[in-house]
Design an enzyme around this catalytic site. Structure first.
Site, PDB file in Angstrom:
ATOM      1  N   LYS A  86       0.826  -1.219   0.000  1.00 37.69           N
ATOM      2  CA  LYS A  86       0.000   0.000   0.000  1.00 37.69           C
ATOM      3  C   LYS A  86       0.856   1.262   0.000  1.00 37.69           C
ATOM      4  CE  LYS A  86      -2.243  -1.170   3.810  1.00 37.69           C
ATOM      5  NZ  LYS A  86      -1.728  -2.543   3.982  1.00 37.69           N
ATOM      6  N   ASN A 141      -3.322   6.124   5.952  1.00 35.03           N
ATOM      7  CA  ASN A 141      -2.486   5.231   6.726  1.00 35.03           C
ATOM      8  C   ASN A 141      -0.990   5.487   6.552  1.00 35.03           C
ATOM      9  OD1 ASN A 141      -3.377   3.247   8.391  1.00 35.03           O
ATOM     10  ND2 ASN A 141      -2.689   1.603   7.046  1.00 35.03           N
ATOM     11  N   HIS A 147      -3.246  -9.552  10.087  1.00 37.08           N
ATOM     12  CA  HIS A 147      -4.134  -9.015  11.124  1.00 37.08           C
ATOM     13  C   HIS A 147      -5.189 -10.022  11.558  1.00 37.08           C
ATOM     14  CE1 HIS A 147      -2.328  -5.153  10.645  1.00 37.08           C
ATOM     15  NE2 HIS A 147      -2.650  -5.089   9.377  1.00 37.08           N
TER      16      HIS A 147
END
Ligand code: ADP
Length: 467
Positions: A123, A146, A193
């Site tokens: 990302k 982010n 995650h």
């Protein structure tokens, strides 16, 4: 058209007082909302935030969350770290109170166009590269999310001509409502995650929400090389694919040495593979995705070529640190999951000494066995996950328990032969020994620099004539 929004006189609750929460509370207070901030930690641990918020007229609930505060609101904005199943949030949800992530709120105020980028890995690299290409094309760009600055802190800078490139996490996508990026990119989906999401399916569903509100006027960019990508391909927006392996009908792909963009049956050669400065096939994927997104957001093919060839990469992502005594040192501290480590291993020929370990996230390190057997001569383990990693790698590669990063660098430098590479790509989170992955990466770089200084000093001493 975006749904209209006016915060004047609205009761807004911000949950969590880290960077995003503070920025959100201040943003809402400036726009006339009655803001309350609820934080689990006591005042002593968030003193700086408390001071800022009190000065802005926000009410505070510190040292825990109460149901009463949550159900008395017109809007709740939980920070990305707050689990959506928090009982107080559930109670507010049951009362029909809107619960929006910060990006949802920010997007409603944002002017211009938005490129939003999500995925398990790549990302930040892709977000930086899209921004870099658009800047090369002379487009006014805001980079946020982010990647560093919360989007909400940058909204006021946007204008009708800006393109905002936002890095978006699965946590932020869990609480969107109408958010609709002009260009949405889903890079890849690999297990990560899983300590936070209920299952891989739940995590994948959250990421795919990126496309949920898009229409025919918008574009979705997906990875054609991912086994399940078509499952997440939306039906309403125009869908573009990027692929290293296939020639896609719409999107970016490789043909021989050429990077090609194809749209409506027309092909444009963007650049040659040799012009790509970044290491690793995974970065080719990031480049294909970024080129596609940037073109869809208005960049010219020549800006793509310039942007890609002048992009130096991002700190802590396969970052070359130094060569000491013929051994190269690379910092990939951002490899906080097994897949990222696998990609890092694949980016090098054999002759690797790899530093692995840290805080386990419920990962299966056995996935690394084949790549380690092929490319690594030794593995040095650090941190809390060392025992688990050793048990899953046993027999694949010689493993040394180093404990700390300092000791790992020392042992690796003693074992490495000229021409080999020492790679920090830990496959774990860093919180057991470091503040974050940036801290871990910086410490690694310092250790390598110290090693370089000691080696240079030793060589100079050795060369100095004896008196
Ligand atoms: P993110 O922001 O999604 O964490 P980064 O660009 O910061 O992604 O890269 C994180 C880690 O993942 C780095 O260690 C990098 O080597 C690896 N990586 C980068 N791009 C990809 C990709 N497309 N697929 C798999 N791993 C990747």
């Amino acid at each position: 058209m975006k749904p209209a929004i006016d915060l004047t006189g609205k009761r807004v609750l911000v949950v969590g007082l880290a960077r995003t929460g503070i920025a959100t509370a201040l943003f809402c207070a400036t726009r006339g909302a009655h803001v309350t901030a609820s934080e689990e930690r006591p005042e002593s641990e968030v003193a700086e935030a408390v001071e800022k918020l009190r000065a802005a007229g926000c009410a505070l609930e510190l040292g825990g969350h109460t149901r009463r505060t949550f159900v008395e609101q017109d809007l709740i904005v939980p920070s990305p770290g707050v689990p959506p199943e928090l009982p107080q949030l559930e109670a507010a949800r049951a009362e029909g109170i809107p619960i929006w992530s910060e990006i949802e709120l920010a997007w409603r105020f944002l002017r211009g166009r938005m490129v939003a980028i999500t995925g398990s890995n790549g990302k930040t690299t892709t977000t930086s590269l899209v921004a870099h290409i658009l800047e090369s094309a002379g487009v006014p760009v805001i980079v946020a999310g982010n990647i560093g600055t919360p989007l909400i802190s940058r909204v006021a800078e946007s204008s009708d001509s800006t393109v905002t490139v936002a890095e978006v996490s699965s946590f932020q996508l869990e609480c969107i409502h109408d958010l609709r990026p002009d260009v949405g990119v889903l890079l890849n989906l690999t297990p990560d995650h899983l300590d936070r999401h209920a299952s891989f399916e739940a995590y994948s569903r959250a990421k795919a929400r990126m496309f949920e509100n898009q229409t025919e006027e918008d574009a979705a960019v997906l990875n054609a090389d991912e086994a399940n990508a078509s499952q997440y391909a939306p039906s309403r927006p125009r869908v573009y694919w990027f692929s290293r392996a296939k020639h896609v009908s719409s999107g970016t792909f490789l043909r021989g040495d050429e990077v090609i963009f194809r749209r409506d049956g027309t092909e444009t050669v963007l650049l040659r593979r040799g012009e790509i400065g970044l290491r690793g096939d995974h970065n080719v994927e990031n480049i294909l995705a970024a080129a596609c997104a940037a073109l869809l957001a208005g960049a010219t093919p020549s800006a793509v070529a310039t942007g890609v060839s002048t992009f130096a990469g991002v700190e802590h992502r396969l970052e070359f640190v130094s060569e000491v005594a013929g051994v190269s040192y690379f910092n990939d501290s951002k490899a906080t999951n097994v897949d990222a480590t696998l990609k890092a291993l694949d980016a090098f020929p054999a002759g690797l000494l790899v530093i692995l370990g840290g805080k386990d996230k419920g990962s299966d390190y056995g996935i690394l066995r084949k790549a380690l057997r092929e490319r690594a001569r030794m593995v040095f383990l650090i941190g809390a996950a060392a025992e688990k990693i050793e048990s899953q790698l046993r027999g694949a590669v010689p493993v040394v328990h180093a404990g700390t990063l300092e000791r790992a660098v020392e042992l690796a430098s003693e074992s490495a032969h000229p021409g080999e590479t020492v790679l920090l790509a830990p496959a774990c989170a860093s919180f057991d020994q470091f503040k974050n992955y940036e801290h871990r990466g910086r410490v690694f770089k310092q250790l390598v620099r110290r090693l370089a200084d000691t080696t240079t000093a030793a060589a100079a001493n050795h060369a100095a004539p004896k008196t």
